[in-house]
Motif scaffolding. Structure first.
Motif, PDB file in Angstrom:
ATOM      1  N   PRO A 492       0.831  -1.207   0.000  1.00 13.91           N
ATOM      2  CA  PRO A 492       0.000   0.000   0.000  1.00 13.91           C
ATOM      3  C   PRO A 492       0.866   1.257   0.000  1.00 13.91           C
ATOM      4  N   GLY A 493       0.519   2.202  -0.863  1.00 17.04           N
ATOM      5  CA  GLY A 493       1.267   3.448  -0.955  1.00 17.04           C
ATOM      6  C   GLY A 493       2.540   3.350  -1.763  1.00 17.04           C
ATOM      7  N   LYS A 495       5.075   3.904  -4.599  1.00 13.82           N
ATOM      8  CA  LYS A 495       5.201   4.952  -5.598  1.00 13.82           C
ATOM      9  C   LYS A 495       6.555   4.862  -6.284  1.00 13.82           C
ATOM     10  N   HIS A 513       3.622  11.990 -10.934  1.00 12.89           N
ATOM     11  CA  HIS A 513       3.246  11.663  -9.555  1.00 12.89           C
ATOM     12  C   HIS A 513       2.104  10.642  -9.475  1.00 12.89           C
ATOM     13  N   ASP A 514       1.966   9.850 -10.483  1.00 14.59           N
ATOM     14  CA  ASP A 514       0.994   8.751 -10.474  1.00 14.59           C
ATOM     15  C   ASP A 514       1.642   7.477 -11.006  1.00 14.59           C
ATOM     16  N   ASN A 515       2.939   7.335 -10.718  1.00 13.57           N
ATOM     17  CA  ASN A 515       3.737   6.191 -11.178  1.00 13.57           C
ATOM     18  C   ASN A 515       3.922   6.185 -12.689  1.00 13.57           C
ATOM     19  N   ASN A 543       9.802   3.842  -3.291  1.00 18.93           N
ATOM     20  CA  ASN A 543       9.768   4.367  -1.918  1.00 18.93           C
ATOM     21  C   ASN A 543       9.812   3.248  -0.890  1.00 18.93           C
TER      22      ASN A 543
END
Length: 760
Positions: A492-493, A495, A513-515, A543
């Protein structure tokens, strides 16, 4: 004593009286000193006799009860006063049913004995030296006697008896005799003594409890009132004792019988015709219906006792005692009394212990380990012996593996690191086996090991993108949207971030910023004549902990486009897209290794050539011949390794050289008569030319298979005499002077300015 005690028991004597009679018998038949213990002379005699005991075997007669189910059970002990001895057992069923402890001499039984099958076992005891295995005592034969227990109920010789008696017979008229036999030992506490009792029909008939003779109990039997009577007789052994067995239904069932198995059959007597026999069986009390059920057999009218629930000797129920009702509901109640429709009997089920395999505490095991770790504990499995013996168990893997091992205590260890991306699950089978068990019972369980993910993989482009751009593209135009993937497990989360590396070559990487990221043109307008391909390195980072990054290179192709911006022509770019830094390093290392191998090979060849023998110590004729047949480009004046130039110099300078013996064997070519003048190089060359031109039978001295051509890369072309023809050639040798010092020797030989020095 046994017979007398049995008579007292039959007579109903109290227990205290039995003990008194026993004490009296012992005092009568034993020495008086044993009762009074007041004869010191006799005691002293016994002590002295004990001191004179001969060295040898010492043990009592061995016996053991039958029917024991807890293994091992102790039977007796072999004993000798010899030190450093080891006990050995031989004979019937030695080391199978009977085993001896080689140190203590204790004999144990490992199987259930049945006296009715075999009452005695003949064995031989040996005492051998522990070191030499030599016999220390003579072999001694002894007997293990199986003691009887009351485990057999009386059995009637016939399943049914038919008898007749006249009506209105007197009271006490003999009707018939029934006989039952008991297989137990008749000398053991009345185990085989049978007594009879009428449990149905006792209102009209009586039975002698010892002989089994049945008599009439009334004198008014009227055939017209009732023509037939059904009498049920019970035979019971061990009269007057608790636990005596009757001809009830008794079944011994091993605990490992499966659900659905028929463990016994209940038989009834029905004098009706087969088509009218329809017996139904049921339990008088419902408490045992969870374990058993009785199904009628239509063909035999038997009741089949079937197992509904697994039995467990180690559980709470080792013996089941049930009362079963057998009823024929098809009987016409108008033609027979209601009590004739049913019959009751007692059913006993004895659960027998069997050697069961170990049982694991769970039906399966699930463990989790992190990847990239070794020498760690994954988890522990546990199994136990369900039997009373509670034997220890050992564990092993099937099949064995080099990356996973299991210890004696059931701990599973990871010996090599796992890679989750290669295999997320590792399924193994663990087997537990009893130790010191003659049957070697074992069982297996599945173990599932899940490999947990670590962030050990960098993200990379989803696939090799092949972006193209027009020459006349406008600035800030997006030419491609890229995305990334990661071999690690998503969380989850999660990136991805995108960025460029240093100089961007007129292209910009914009992180959305959306992969995803967009590739944009900075200034626009490209010139294909200057560059047709642009390489854009892109850094992609995740990340995770720790964060992983990778460098991926996009190959952007500049294409020709029409006014509408449609591509009209694009070159095929090299497959360089999405090449990571690690891949580039691997390629460079491979190239360096190849170059190193080539250099080593060249050095080796050079070294081998330098070690080849020089052409030294030959006469001028051989040197000249060698020069003509030499098929490589010479190294000039400075090349003195391939041949000795000093020989040529000596010819020109009229220097005498030592002559060497020449092989007298036949030469391939005709012998050339050399000029007598030493150093007349020009005359010698002319003589060879004339000989080659005028000799029509022999091969030319410099024939093609000896000297074909000078080499395609040589600017002087061929020097072969086949092309020169004769000395009248128009070749201008003055050009040799213009080729530099490396050709000075050749220029001196063929130069025209020196012809006057060589007279013809």
């Amino acid at each position: 004593y046994v017979i007398f005690l049995d008579l007292l028991q039959i007579a109903g004597a109290p227990a205290m009286m039995k003990l008194l009679w026993l004490h009296l018998l012992v005092c009568i038949y034993a020495p008086l000193a044993l009762c009074t213990k007041e004869n010191p002379r006799l005691e002293r005699h016994q002590v002295m006799h004990h001191k004179r005991v001969k060295r040898g075997w010492i043990w009592k007669e061995m016996s053991t009860p039958e029917g024991q189910t807890r293994f091992p059970y102790r039977i007796g002990t072999l004993r000798s006063d010899r030190p450093n001895g080891k006990y050995v057992l031989q004979g019937e069923y030695a080391n199978t049913i009977f085993k001896v402890d080689e140190v203590s001499g204790d004999i144990h039984g490992w199987e259930t004995l049945d006296r009715e099958k075999k009452a005695t076992y003949n064995l031989t005891a040996l005492l051998v030296d522990k070191s030499t295995m030599k016999t220390l005592e003579p072999p001694e034969v002894f007997v293990i006697r199986v003691l009887d227990i009351n485990d057999n109920a009386p059995v009637f010789k016939q399943e049914s008896y038919n008898a007749s008696v006249p009506e209105m017979s007197k009271h006490g008229t003999l009707v018939t005799v029934v006989t039952a036999e008991d297989a137990d030992d008749p000398t053991m506490s009345g185990n085989a003594i049978v007594q009879y009792t009428i449990i149905q029909g006792q209102d009209k008939f009586s039975i002698d409890k010892d002989s089994g003779q049945i008599y009439t109990a009334v004198s008014n039997l009227d055939r017209e009132e009732q023509a037939t009577y059904e009498i049920i007789v019970q035979a019971r052994d061990s009269p007057g004792q608790i636990g005596g067995l009757s001809n009830k239904f008794t079944f011994d069932v091993p605990e490992d019988r499966r659900v659905g198995d028929v463990i016994g059959k209940l038989s009834v007597i029905d004098i009706d015709e087969p088509q009218n026999r329809n017996t139904k069986y049921s339990f008088l009390k419902q408490m045992f219906e969870a374990w058993f059920q009785i199904k009628p057999n239509p063909q035999t009218n038997e009741g089949l006792l079937t197992l509904k629930k697994p039995l467990n000797f180690e559980g709470d129920h080792k013996v089941f005692k049930m009362t079963v009702d057998a009823t024929d509901y098809s009987i016409d109640v108008g033609a027979a009394r209601p009590d004739k429709r049913k019959s009751l009997t007692e059913v006993v089920v004895n659960v027998l212990d069997v050697d069961e395999p170990p049982e694991f505490t769970k039906p399966f095991y699930l463990f989790q380990v992190k990847e990239n770790n070794k020498d760690i504990l994954a988890g522990t499995v546990t199994a136990r012996d369900p039997d009373v013996a509670q034997r220890s168990v050992k564990y092993f893997l099937k099949p064995e593996r080099d990356d996973i091992i299991i210890t004696k205590s059931g701990s599973i260890l990871i010996k090599k690191p796992f890679d989750r991306e290669a295999s997320e699950w590792h399924n193994i089978t663990v087997t537990a086996e009893e130790i010191d068990s003659p049957t070697k019972k074992s069982s297996s369980v599945m173990v599932y090991i899940q490999v947990l993910d670590l962030n050990d993989n960098a993200p990379e482009l989803t696939y090799p993108f092949t972006p193209t751009v027009c020459e006349n593209v406008v600035h800030e135009q997006v030419i491609l949207n890229i995305s990334a993937i990661d071999k690690d497990a998503p969380f989850p989360g999660m990136k991805f971030t995108f960025s460029s590396v240093g100089h961007e070559n007129n292209f910009t990487v914009k992180d959305n910023h959306d992969n995803t990221a967009s590739i944009k043109v900075k200034n626009g307008v490209f010139n294909r004549n200057e560059a047709k391909f642009y390489y854009l390195p892109i850094i992609i980072a995740d990340n995770g902990i720790p964060s992983q990054t990778s460098t991926n290179t996009l190959t952007i192709t500049v294409c020709k486009c029409n006014e509408k911006g449609e591509f009209t022509y694009c070159e095929e770019a090299g497959k360089l897209a999405a090449v990571s830094v690690s891949t580039i390093i691997i390629v460079l290392v491979a190239i360096l290794l190849i170059l190193l191998a080539v250099i080593l090979a060249v050095l080796f060849v050079r070294r081998m050539q330098s070690k080849s023998p020089l052409i030294l110590g030959k006469n001028p004729a051989e040197i000249h011949e060698q020069l003509v047949t030499y098929d490589e480009e010479g190294g000039g004046e400075m090349d003195t390794n391939s041949y000795d130039v000093s020989v040529l110099n000596s010819v020109r300078r009229n220097v005498a050289m030592p002559r060497y013996e020449i092989d007298t064997g036949p030469a391939l070519y005709a012998h050339v008569q050399k000029p007598t003048r030493t150093g007349d190089m020009f005359s010698m060359v002319e003589a060879k030319k004339d000989e080659a031109d005028n000799d029509g039978e022999g091969l030319p001295y410099d024939t093609l298979h000896i000297f074909g051509y000078e080499g395609s890369e040589s600017i002087v072309e061929s020097l072969s005499s086949l092309e020169s023809g004769s000395s009248d050639s128009e070749i201008d040798y003055d050009v040799l002077n213009e080729w530099g010092p490396r050709f000075k020797m050749l220029a001196d030989l063929y130069g025209l300015e020196h012809l006057e020095e060589f007279p013809y």
